[in-house]
Design a protein around this motif. Sequence first.
Motif, mmCIF file in Angstrom:
data_model
loop_
_atom_site.group_PDB
_atom_site.id
_atom_site.type_symbol
_atom_site.label_atom_id
_atom_site.label_comp_id
_atom_site.label_asym_id
_atom_site.label_seq_id
_atom_site.Cartn_x
_atom_site.Cartn_y
_atom_site.Cartn_z
ATOM 1 N N HIS A 72 0.835 -1.201 0.000
ATOM 2 C CA HIS A 72 0.000 0.000 0.000
ATOM 3 C C HIS A 72 0.871 1.253 0.000
ATOM 4 O O HIS A 72 0.591 2.212 -0.723
ATOM 5 C CB HIS A 72 -0.934 0.027 1.212
ATOM 6 C CG HIS A 72 -1.975 -1.035 1.179
ATOM 7 N ND1 HIS A 72 -2.567 -1.503 2.332
ATOM 8 C CD2 HIS A 72 -2.533 -1.731 0.169
ATOM 9 C CE1 HIS A 72 -3.451 -2.432 2.026
ATOM 10 N NE2 HIS A 72 -3.437 -2.587 0.702
ATOM 11 N N VAL A 73 1.921 1.249 0.812
ATOM 12 C CA VAL A 73 2.840 2.387 0.887
ATOM 13 C C VAL A 73 3.479 2.618 -0.477
ATOM 14 O O VAL A 73 3.556 3.751 -0.957
ATOM 15 C CB VAL A 73 3.914 2.167 1.975
ATOM 16 C CG1 VAL A 73 5.002 3.227 1.894
ATOM 17 C CG2 VAL A 73 3.278 2.162 3.360
ATOM 18 N N SER A 86 4.067 5.768 -5.352
ATOM 19 C CA SER A 86 4.125 5.837 -6.817
ATOM 20 C C SER A 86 3.227 6.944 -7.370
ATOM 21 O O SER A 86 3.431 7.421 -8.480
ATOM 22 C CB SER A 86 3.763 4.488 -7.449
ATOM 23 O OG SER A 86 2.373 4.243 -7.341
ATOM 24 N N LEU A 87 2.248 7.354 -6.582
ATOM 25 C CA LEU A 87 1.352 8.449 -6.977
ATOM 26 C C LEU A 87 1.873 9.813 -6.530
ATOM 27 O O LEU A 87 1.249 10.832 -6.797
ATOM 28 C CB LEU A 87 -0.041 8.231 -6.370
ATOM 29 C CG LEU A 87 -0.804 7.008 -6.845
ATOM 30 C CD1 LEU A 87 -2.065 6.818 -6.017
ATOM 31 C CD2 LEU A 87 -1.146 7.143 -8.319
#
Length: 90
Positions: A13-14, A19-20
């Motif tokens: 999730h991290v 990446s965003l």
Amino acid sequence: MKEGRLVILTAEHVDMLNSLGFTWKLRAGYWYKMLDDLKEYNKRRGDCLVPHRYAPNPPLGRWVEMQRIAYKHMLNERKQSSLTKERIFL
């Protein structure tokens, strides 16, 4: 989400959030955005003398003023400052 419910943030999730371009520390993200705005101002004008009431970007003028105040506090050492030496040398 129900109160008291544990939320597990996995490494996956991290990575997806990173990446965003996810900003983990909101104030740090804002600081770097303002720094980018100041770099653009400097590129166009050749200085960093942003007026306090700079109409094209009002937050930039206020932010520059606050950086100067934070710098004075840092030099004084008796007053707490949000400005770090790392940020000064960016």
